[in-house]
Design an enzyme around this catalytic site. Structure first.
Site, short mmCIF file in Angstrom:
data_model
loop_
_atom_site.label_atom_id
_atom_site.label_comp_id
_atom_site.label_asym_id
_atom_site.label_seq_id
_atom_site.Cartn_x
_atom_site.Cartn_y
_atom_site.Cartn_z
N LYS A 26 -0.28 2.02 -18.86
CA LYS A 26 -0.21 3.49 -18.70
C LYS A 26 -0.60 4.17 -19.99
O LYS A 26 -1.36 5.11 -19.99
CB LYS A 26 1.20 3.94 -18.29
CG LYS A 26 1.60 3.74 -16.85
CD LYS A 26 0.92 4.63 -15.84
CE LYS A 26 -0.35 4.06 -15.33
NZ LYS A 26 -0.33 3.05 -14.33
N ARG A 72 1.93 15.84 5.21
CA ARG A 72 2.91 14.91 4.64
C ARG A 72 3.39 13.88 5.67
O ARG A 72 3.98 12.88 5.31
CB ARG A 72 4.13 15.67 4.11
CG ARG A 72 3.79 16.65 2.99
CD ARG A 72 5.04 17.24 2.39
NE ARG A 72 5.83 16.19 1.77
CZ ARG A 72 5.69 15.77 0.53
NH1 ARG A 72 4.80 16.33 -0.24
NH2 ARG A 72 6.43 14.81 0.06
N ASN A 95 16.47 17.25 3.24
CA ASN A 95 15.64 16.13 2.79
C ASN A 95 16.48 15.26 1.87
O ASN A 95 17.17 15.79 1.00
CB ASN A 95 14.43 16.63 1.98
CG ASN A 95 13.42 17.34 2.84
OD1 ASN A 95 13.48 17.26 4.06
ND2 ASN A 95 12.50 18.04 2.20
N GLY A 96 16.40 13.95 2.03
CA GLY A 96 17.17 13.05 1.16
C GLY A 96 17.96 12.05 1.99
O GLY A 96 17.79 11.97 3.22
N CYS A 101 9.67 14.68 4.80
CA CYS A 101 10.17 15.81 5.56
C CYS A 101 9.79 17.12 4.88
O CYS A 101 9.64 17.18 3.67
CB CYS A 101 11.69 15.75 5.64
SG CYS A 101 12.27 14.19 6.28
N GLU A 161 2.93 -2.94 -17.43
CA GLU A 161 2.57 -1.67 -16.81
C GLU A 161 2.72 -0.50 -17.79
O GLU A 161 1.88 0.40 -17.84
CB GLU A 161 3.43 -1.44 -15.55
CG GLU A 161 3.32 -0.08 -14.92
CD GLU A 161 1.93 0.31 -14.43
OE1 GLU A 161 1.01 -0.52 -14.49
OE2 GLU A 161 1.76 1.48 -14.03
N GLU A 221 -4.39 3.76 -20.73
CA GLU A 221 -5.26 4.47 -19.78
C GLU A 221 -5.41 5.95 -20.08
O GLU A 221 -6.51 6.48 -19.99
CB GLU A 221 -4.66 4.37 -18.35
CG GLU A 221 -4.96 3.10 -17.63
CD GLU A 221 -4.51 3.17 -16.17
OE1 GLU A 221 -3.33 3.47 -15.92
OE2 GLU A 221 -5.35 2.93 -15.29
N HIS A 272 4.72 -16.34 -30.19
CA HIS A 272 3.57 -17.22 -30.05
C HIS A 272 2.26 -16.51 -30.40
O HIS A 272 1.18 -16.97 -30.01
CB HIS A 272 3.50 -17.78 -28.62
CG HIS A 272 4.71 -18.58 -28.25
ND1 HIS A 272 4.99 -19.80 -28.82
CD2 HIS A 272 5.74 -18.32 -27.41
CE1 HIS A 272 6.13 -20.28 -28.33
NE2 HIS A 272 6.60 -19.39 -27.48
N LYS A 301 -10.36 6.56 -9.68
CA LYS A 301 -9.15 6.36 -8.88
C LYS A 301 -9.31 5.16 -7.96
O LYS A 301 -8.37 4.41 -7.71
CB LYS A 301 -8.86 7.63 -8.06
CG LYS A 301 -7.56 7.58 -7.30
CD LYS A 301 -6.37 7.58 -8.24
CE LYS A 301 -5.05 7.35 -7.56
NZ LYS A 301 -4.00 6.91 -8.49
N TRP A 311 10.91 13.00 9.19
CA TRP A 311 10.41 11.64 9.26
C TRP A 311 11.65 10.76 9.19
O TRP A 311 12.37 10.79 8.20
CB TRP A 311 9.45 11.41 8.09
CG TRP A 311 8.36 10.49 8.43
CD1 TRP A 311 7.70 10.39 9.61
CD2 TRP A 311 7.78 9.53 7.56
NE1 TRP A 311 6.74 9.42 9.53
CE2 TRP A 311 6.77 8.88 8.30
CE3 TRP A 311 8.02 9.15 6.24
CZ2 TRP A 311 6.00 7.87 7.75
CZ3 TRP A 311 7.25 8.16 5.69
CH2 TRP A 311 6.25 7.52 6.44
O1 M6R Z 1 -6.18 1.22 -5.54
P1 M6R Z 1 -5.67 -0.04 -6.19
O2 M6R Z 1 -4.19 -0.13 -6.20
O3 M6R Z 1 -6.30 -1.26 -5.60
O4 M6R Z 1 -6.18 0.07 -7.68
C1 M6R Z 1 -6.06 -0.99 -8.56
C2 M6R Z 1 -6.34 -0.57 -9.97
O5 M6R Z 1 -7.66 -0.13 -10.09
C3 M6R Z 1 -5.41 0.55 -10.42
O6 M6R Z 1 -4.07 0.19 -10.28
C4 M6R Z 1 -5.68 0.93 -11.86
O7 M6R Z 1 -5.24 -0.07 -12.72
C5 M6R Z 1 -5.05 2.28 -12.13
N1 M6R Z 1 -5.91 3.10 -12.91
C6 M6R Z 1 -3.69 2.16 -12.73
O8 M6R Z 1 -3.17 3.31 -13.24
#
Ligand code: M6R
Length: 615
Positions: A492, A27, A100-101, A2, A488, A495, A511, A610, A74
């Protein structure tokens, strides 16, 4: 998704508001409306569909005035329809609101107001806000808009961005921000002022802006603004000079897109839930999957295929679907799937999770599944992407564009999508008792607020990052539903800060990885007050015994953990199924702050893309 725009000044508010809403069209929305004070009355125009419909209506029946508010909606509560579109007006016609919310407790508030004789005209949660403002204006606030709004919002549970206008004081608007249901920007002009949920809406009008923080409110006149805490303490907020160039403007108050996207999560999750839950009847609706009970019952197995962060999301989803829908779930790497001649048939649903919808490995896995006769579902963020087009059914993440290469808000939205999928399958298959389904729907309504509360503690994470950023190896441990979050969190960190980090299910530590632990290796342990808490404490003790520096992600109120870990980052108490979505946020923030401290290019980390469209 929204959008909110407000104006007070000498000009005609209507075109300014419509122009601002137009700039937020990207949006997504299903209806729009505007309210303007004209000749002693609040005049309202609303319509479903695109802004052009509203424009046509305004051309036929114009409204003009120097103060007004507008909204693109929305739907969350109540179908897209004119009577559910914002702004909503109070029964006495004196107050009007855009919002919004999600008002988590709207049903009880509505019952209470109805018992007092208030008649509701919509099915929305938002309408309770304006009826509350009217109640307090008549009773306690002596008609003062600021005070009536302050009292009204004290009754609301959840995260909100709200703007209210009054017929009694038509020289001012009142804006409130509680939690992270989206921003509230005050645009400062010359003899005129603006309010918007998003900077692009008013950037053509002014570059001078104030951003409300959580639990702040502003009374906005044409020539000045008064910003206060919800408790009534007057504030002197910083006035930002927002840059004109589109990239900086899109980042708004944040330094990086990744930071913005982390902080957007209460709102992006609201957008994921929006339209998928009937809060009144506590059911889940997944229109783009649309399975009959028989079709849902016929599914014997789900195979999730995904890469990177989306793969870890699939690991969380496995817990949801197996628990709530009682269907066996396997999670496979998209990049591996086609190399092992998988066993598939038409009783198997292959679920591809992909933010971009264009990841070549995930698409190849989908093709393999199609060739072998499986049903094909996808969870995607990018609308119109290949993974959405080739699937038999899909669930969109609705997280909005994710620009930072490191995925954050798409991760949490894809987890929420799987939670919805699990509830939907459980509902259609008859495996989920009604009372449990209702409880889960309640829990979902609380989620945006809980996310906001984690984000409110971001300064603690930043301070910790300054103590940790020079280490070169990290171990992340989690167990049960939070073991994928350890994976994850480690991804992060590596990366964007280029620090070596390993994520492990905590029980696996002994292990192998335990050999690595010494005083040079921080160990990040997700040790929440849940079904595996005691096990996590014993892993922490083992890490400490080897000299490791332990950082615990813990549950608020758990003081015992402070006697075991060197540092503690808290998240609020929450139902166990929601905790992965909350626990990942401090890990995202930690990776972000460590990367910034190391001077890394956060939004475009080296060697990463990306959308990975090559094998
Ligand atoms: O667009 P996708 O979700 O298919 O992308 C998958 C991976 O390439 C993506 O999650 C990648 O690991 C990112 N850089 C994570 O931050």
């Amino acid at each position: 998704m929204c959008g909110i725009v407000g104006y007070v000044g000498e000009k005609n508010a209507t075109p300014i508001i419509i122009d601002g809403l137009q700039r937020l069209e990207y949006r997504g929305y299903d209806s729009a409306g505007v309210a303007v004070f004209q000749e002693g009355e609040i005049r309202l125009r609303r319509d479903v569909g695109k802004l052009n419909n509203l424009r046509t209506r305004l051309a036929a029946d114009p409204i003009t005035g120097g103060i007004g508010i507008g909204h693109t909606r929305w739907a969350t509560h109540g179908v897209p329809a004119e009577h559910n579109a914002h702004p909503h007006i109070s029964m006495d016609g004196e107050f009007v609101v855009v919002h919004n919310g999600i008002v988590e407790n709207y049903l009880e508030l509505r019952d209470e107001l109805q018992a007092e004789g208030v008649e509701f005209k919509s099915e929305t949660d938002t309408e309770v806000i304006v009826q509350l403002v009217a109640r307090f204006a008549a009773n306690g606030a002596q008609g003062d808009l600021t005070e009536a709004t302050r009292k009204a919002v004290s009754y609301l549970r959840g995260a909100h961005a709200i703007v209210v206008m009054s017929k009694r004081q038509p020289d001012r608007l009142v804006a409130v921000r509680i939690g992270n249901a989206g921003g509230v920007a005050l645009g400062l002009g010359d003899g005129e002022n603006f309010i918007a949920s998003d900077i692009p809406a008013i950037l053509e009008q002014t570059r001078k802006m104030i951003f409300l923080e959580t639990r702040q409110m502003a009374t906005v006149w044409a020539d000045h603004v008064d910003v206060q805490t919800l408790d009534g303490k007057t504030l002197h907020p910083e006035i930002h000079d927002v840059a004109w160039d589109p990239v900086s403007a899109a980042k708004g108050e944040y330094k990086h897109f990744m930071q913005k996207e982390i902080f957007e999560q209460a709102r992006s999750i609201t957008d994921t839930i929006r339209g998928r839950v009937d809060f009144e009847h506590e059911t889940v609706i997944l229109g783009d999957l649309d399975l009959t009970p028989q079709q849902a019952q016929d599914i014997q197995r789900i195979v999730t295929v995904a890469c990177g962060t989306s793969y870890y999301s699939g690991l969380v989803g496995k817990f949801y679907i197996e628990n709530l829908a009682r269907v066996n779930v396997e999670v496979d790497y998209g990049s591996e799937y086609r190399y092992r001649n998988p066993i598939l048939n038409d009783k198997t649903a292959v679920l591809a999770i992909t933010q971009s919808g264009e990841t070549v490995d995930t698409l190849a896995a989908m093709e393999e599944a199609r060739d072998k006769g499986a049903q094909l579902w996808s969870i995607v963020n990018a609308i119109g992407s290949q993974a959405m087009r080739i699937a038999d059914g899909y669930i969109t993440m609705n997280a909005g564009p994710e620009i930072g290469v490191a995925s954050t808000k798409a991760f949490t939205s894809s987890i929420v999508d799987q939670y919805l999928l699990a509830l939907y399958l459980g509902q259609q298959r008859g495996t989920l008792p009604e009372a449990l389904r209702r409880q889960h729907v309640h829990d979902l309504a609380r989620l945006p607020d809980l996310v906001g509360r984690v984000l409110d503690r971001s300064a603690e994470v930043e301070a910790l990052a300054h103590k940790l950023y020079q280490y070169t190896d990290f171990l992340y441990l989690g167990r049960g539903i939070n073991y994928p979050i350890a994976l994850e969190g480690a991804l992060k960190l590596k990366e964007i800060s280029y620090i070596h980090a390993e994520g492990y299910p905590a029980g696996e530590m002994k292990h192998g990885p335990i050999a690595l632990i010494d005083e040079h290796m921080p160990v990040l342990a997700i040790a929440l007050k849940d079904s595996v808490y005691d096990k996590m404490i014993s892993q922490i003790e083992q890490a400490k015994a080897r000299g490791g520096i332990v950082i615990a992600i813990a549950t608020e109120g758990d003081t015992f953990i402070g006697t075991k870990a060197d540092h503690v980052l808290y998240i609020p108490q929450a139902p166990e199924m929601l905790t992965p979505i909350l626990a990942v946020i401090p890990l995202q923030l930690l990776a972000y702050s460590v990367a910034v401290a190391r001077g890394a290019d956060v939004d475009q980390p080296r060697n990463l893309a990306k959308s990975v469209t090559v094998e």
